[in-house]
Design a protein around this motif. Structure first.
Motif, PDB file in Angstrom:
ATOM      1  N   GLN A 178      -5.788   1.063 -11.140  1.00  0.00           N
ATOM      2  CA  GLN A 178      -4.836   2.140 -10.878  1.00  0.00           C
ATOM      3  C   GLN A 178      -5.418   3.175  -9.919  1.00  0.00           C
ATOM      4  OE1 GLN A 178      -3.316   4.004 -14.417  1.00  0.00           O
ATOM      5  NE2 GLN A 178      -1.621   4.981 -13.340  1.00  0.00           N
ATOM      6  N   SER A 179      -6.669   3.560 -10.133  1.00  0.00           N
ATOM      7  CA  SER A 179      -7.293   4.530  -9.228  1.00  0.00           C
ATOM      8  C   SER A 179      -7.534   3.922  -7.847  1.00  0.00           C
ATOM      9  CB  SER A 179      -8.613   5.024  -9.821  1.00  0.00           C
ATOM     10  OG  SER A 179      -9.522   3.953 -10.011  1.00  0.00           O
ATOM     11  N   SER A 193      -4.336   4.199  -5.982  1.00  0.00           N
ATOM     12  CA  SER A 193      -4.126   5.577  -5.527  1.00  0.00           C
ATOM     13  C   SER A 193      -5.003   5.905  -4.326  1.00  0.00           C
ATOM     14  CB  SER A 193      -4.431   6.557  -6.671  1.00  0.00           C
ATOM     15  OG  SER A 193      -3.585   6.312  -7.776  1.00  0.00           O
ATOM     16  N   ALA A 194      -6.224   5.379  -4.326  1.00  0.00           N
ATOM     17  CA  ALA A 194      -7.179   5.704  -3.262  1.00  0.00           C
ATOM     18  C   ALA A 194      -6.831   5.029  -1.942  1.00  0.00           C
ATOM     19  CB  ALA A 194      -8.591   5.320  -3.701  1.00  0.00           C
ATOM     20  N   GLY A 206      -3.878   3.103  -1.411  1.00  0.00           N
ATOM     21  CA  GLY A 206      -2.439   2.934  -1.244  1.00  0.00           C
ATOM     22  C   GLY A 206      -1.956   1.610  -1.789  1.00  0.00           C
ATOM     23  N   PRO A 207      -0.823   1.593  -2.477  1.00  0.00           N
ATOM     24  CA  PRO A 207      -0.320   0.352  -3.077  1.00  0.00           C
ATOM     25  C   PRO A 207       0.029  -0.725  -2.056  1.00  0.00           C
ATOM     26  CG  PRO A 207       1.287   2.135  -3.291  1.00  0.00           C
ATOM     27  CD  PRO A 207       0.036   2.754  -2.802  1.00  0.00           C
ATOM     28  N   TYR A 249      -0.798  -3.007 -10.128  1.00  0.00           N
ATOM     29  CA  TYR A 249      -0.746  -1.642  -9.597  1.00  0.00           C
ATOM     30  C   TYR A 249      -0.491  -1.589  -8.095  1.00  0.00           C
ATOM     31  CZ  TYR A 249      -2.193   0.145 -14.127  1.00  0.00           C
ATOM     32  OH  TYR A 249      -2.230   0.469 -15.464  1.00  0.00           O
TER      33      TYR A 249
END
Length: 628
Positions: free
Chosen positions: A207-208, A211-212, A214-215, A278
């Motif tokens: 998940q992180s 976020s870092a 980009g999906p 994610y």
């Protein structure tokens, strides 16, 4: 440095690789002993790891390799289940190979290569880093080439080996590009001392990571990983290599299709599921669509094939589609999809090895006759083999209460839940109608092989081998009938919060109804075939299916011969021209050097004169510059 004992899970079969080759050169009759013992040792170590994991969540040991890449082992609940399946099925198949390969003059090489094959697969499963994972992945690919082409003196076997190697290289290239994408984005993000491609880091921080970086970037990497899995697990459209791989020994077919290579792609997606989950939603959507379509598509092809091994091969492609689809359902039903897919992977390994080894017994007794239309009447002549094959067939067709029913039925139930929550009915329909096709081709094979009267002289003289040779098949038949009882504990072991779905009764009954419908269709096809009807062969639709929807023609005649070969020829011209220019520069320099060499006469007065002339020239230039 103390080495964790669980490294020997893959090191033991690796030790058998040279030992089998060397021993067999001097004592051929002892071939297979080291391989069997080492694989048994690996299985014992995996069981020890399983018992260890009852008290903790994972086993992790790693060392720095180079720069920020480490190597080591990471064993969690998913890993230990996969490793146990690989070790156990490899042991069963190796034991059977002692009978199947007993008269082969090169059997020491066979057992040597299969030991390396199994070591590669076990190493892949327990790897703690994607780089090490990929290296073992490539070992598995290399060994598949060697084993499919083991009988290289057969042109079909040599061609099939090259085809498997080339097609899977396409996926491998995309896989390594995906690793490059992920590494380049994470190298400046990961905490100090952590490898960007560490599997524990990737799955525990998905998940992180999304976020870092980009999906969408993460989805790009996962789609590339999926491409590698599609090639390795023979999913549409890179499925074309697997039916041809039947040209190798039948035990190789069982090893590739049940325990090793083809399950590697499914395991890759399951292992990296958090990254898929994610990333952007289309990542897992691609998994479920490719898997469900492959399950349906391969089932269609399996109905028209007459080669006993190829029928089972198409069933492998289809069942791998079910596994892949189950994991893809995780986009809606979460990690439960991984539990469903892995349970079916284990059950499939059991009954598929049973079917392949049963086919191997038939081929031995029928002198490698593979056309099911030339068999028939084997139930009376080979009753033990017939009963074992029947158990494998009903498990493949997911008839209650076999283990196949429990594993595949839950995938279809999960697909219905996927439809209810997402509104997308396509996966459920494809997987549901795949039930009809599976039962049809499975029982078409069984009816043509075992019922009626023998349709060839060879079939009339068939008989069962000694019961001792059938002992691995008996074990697998027992497991095919009984492993359904571990369904819920298995799911809970993989994922403690698993959701087991129970759709409405009418929906839940459909897969079973469709399976029995498939059996009825198979019997109708059997009666049609034994009565000598051939009208369907003139049907245009039948011709399209018989020619495998012309994908082999597309890849060979169009893509390979009309696109890749001309392009390669053009590149070859450019390469030759470049080489010629480089060579010409070297030639000119060589000529210049030859000319300068002429001044090296060994005459001292000549050297003094040459030195004086040189000094005069230098002083003249200095004087000229000074004037200017």
């Amino acid at each position: 440095m103390v080495i964790n004992i669980f490294y020997f899970i893959f090191l033991l079969p690796l030790f058998a690789f040279p030992l089998e080759y060397i021993t067999g050169r001097y004592k051929l009759k002892y071939s297979g002993i080291f391989s069997t013992v080492m694989i048994l040792g690996s299985l014992i170590l995996v069981i020890m790891a399983y018992l260890d994991l009852l008290h903790r969540n994972y086993i992790y040991s790693h060392y720095t390799w180079f720069y920020n890449i480490d190597f080591g082992i990471y064993i969690d609940h998913l890993t230990v289940i996969m490793a146990m399946m690989v070790a156990f099925m490899s042991l069963m198949i190796t034991l059977f190979a002692l009978f199947y390969m007993k008269d082969d003059p090169r059997k020491n090489i066979y057992f040597s290569e299969t030991s390396l094959f199994i070591a590669g697969m076990l190493g892949l499963v327990v790897s703690s880093n994607l780089v090490l994972f990929f290296l073992f992945w490539e070992i598995v690919g290399l060994c598949s080439y060697l084993l499919i082409g083991f009988w290289f003196f057969k042109p079909n076997a040599a061609a099939a080996a090259k085809k498997a190697f080339i097609v899977t290289r396409v996926g491998d290239l995309l896989f390594i590009i995906g690793m490059g994408v992920l590494y380049s984005k994470l190298v400046n993000v990961v905490p100090s001392g952590t490898s960007p491609l560490s599997i524990p880091y990737l799955i525990n921080n998905a998940q992180s990571i999304a976020s870092a970086i980009g999906p969408n970037v993460l989805a790009m990497a996962t789609i590339l990983f999926l491409a590698g899995a599609v090639a390795k697990s023979a999913q549409f459209p890179l499925h074309v290599w697997l039916p041809d791989s039947m040209e190798g020994p039948t035990t190789v077919s069982a090893l590739i299709h049940a325990a090793t290579m083809v399950t590697a792609g499914v395991y890759l997606v399951a292992r990296l599921f958090p990254l898929f989950y994610y990333s952007s939603s289309y990542s897992l959507y691609a998994v479920v669509i490719i898997g469900s379509f492959t399950a349906f598509y391969a089932g269609i092809l399996g109905i028209v094939v007459n080669d006993i091994k190829r029928i089972i091969a198409y069933s492998t492609i289809s069942e791998l589609g079910y596994m892949m689809a189950a994991i893809g359902l995780g986009g809606v039903i979460g990690y439960s999809g991984v539990a469903f897919g892995m349970y079916h992977l284990v059950i499939h390994a059991v009954f598929k090895a049973l079917l392949f080894m049963g086919a191997g017994v038939i081929l031995v007794m029928l002198l490698e006759l593979r056309n099911v239309k030339d068999m028939g009447g084997l139930f009376k002549r080979m009753p033990a083999t017939a009963i074992l094959m029947l158990i494998g067939t009903i498990t493949l067709a997911a008839i209650p209460p076999t283990a196949g029913y429990f594993s595949r039925d839950q995938i279809i139930s999960g697909a219905y839940e996927y439809f209810v929550n997402s509104g997308n009915i396509i996966p459920w329909l494809l997987l549901l109608f795949g039930e009809v096709l599976t039962a049809t081709y499975a029982f078409r094979l069984y009816f043509l092989v075992f019922l009626g009267k023998p349709r060839s002289k060879i079939a009339e003289n068939a008989h069962d081998p000694k019961l001792i040779y059938l002992s691995p098949l008996i074990v697998l038949a027992f497991l095919s009938l009984t492993l359904g009882i571990i369904q819920k504990p298995f799911y809970k072991f993989i994922y403690a919060s698993v959701n087991i779905y129970s759709p409405p009764l009418a929906i839940a009954a459909l897969p079973v109804v469709f399976s029995f419908l498939g059996i009825a269709i198979a019997y109708a096809i059997y009666r049609y075939n034994v009565n000598g009807n051939t009208k369907i062969t003139k049907n245009p639709l039948y011709k399209i299916v018989k020619n495998k929807f012309y994908f082999d023609w597309l890849y060979t005649e169009i893509i390979a011969q009309r696109i890749i070969l001309p392009f390669a020829y053009f590149l070859g011209i450019l390469d030759r021209e470049y080489n010629e220019k480089v060579d010409s520069v070297g030639t000119e320099i060589s000529i210049l050097g030859t000319d300068f060499r002429k001044i090296e006469t060994g005459n001292i007065p000549f050297y003094v004169a040459f030195l004086i002339i040189g000094m005069v020239v230098i002083f003249a230039v200095i004087e000229l510059i000074g004037v200017i």
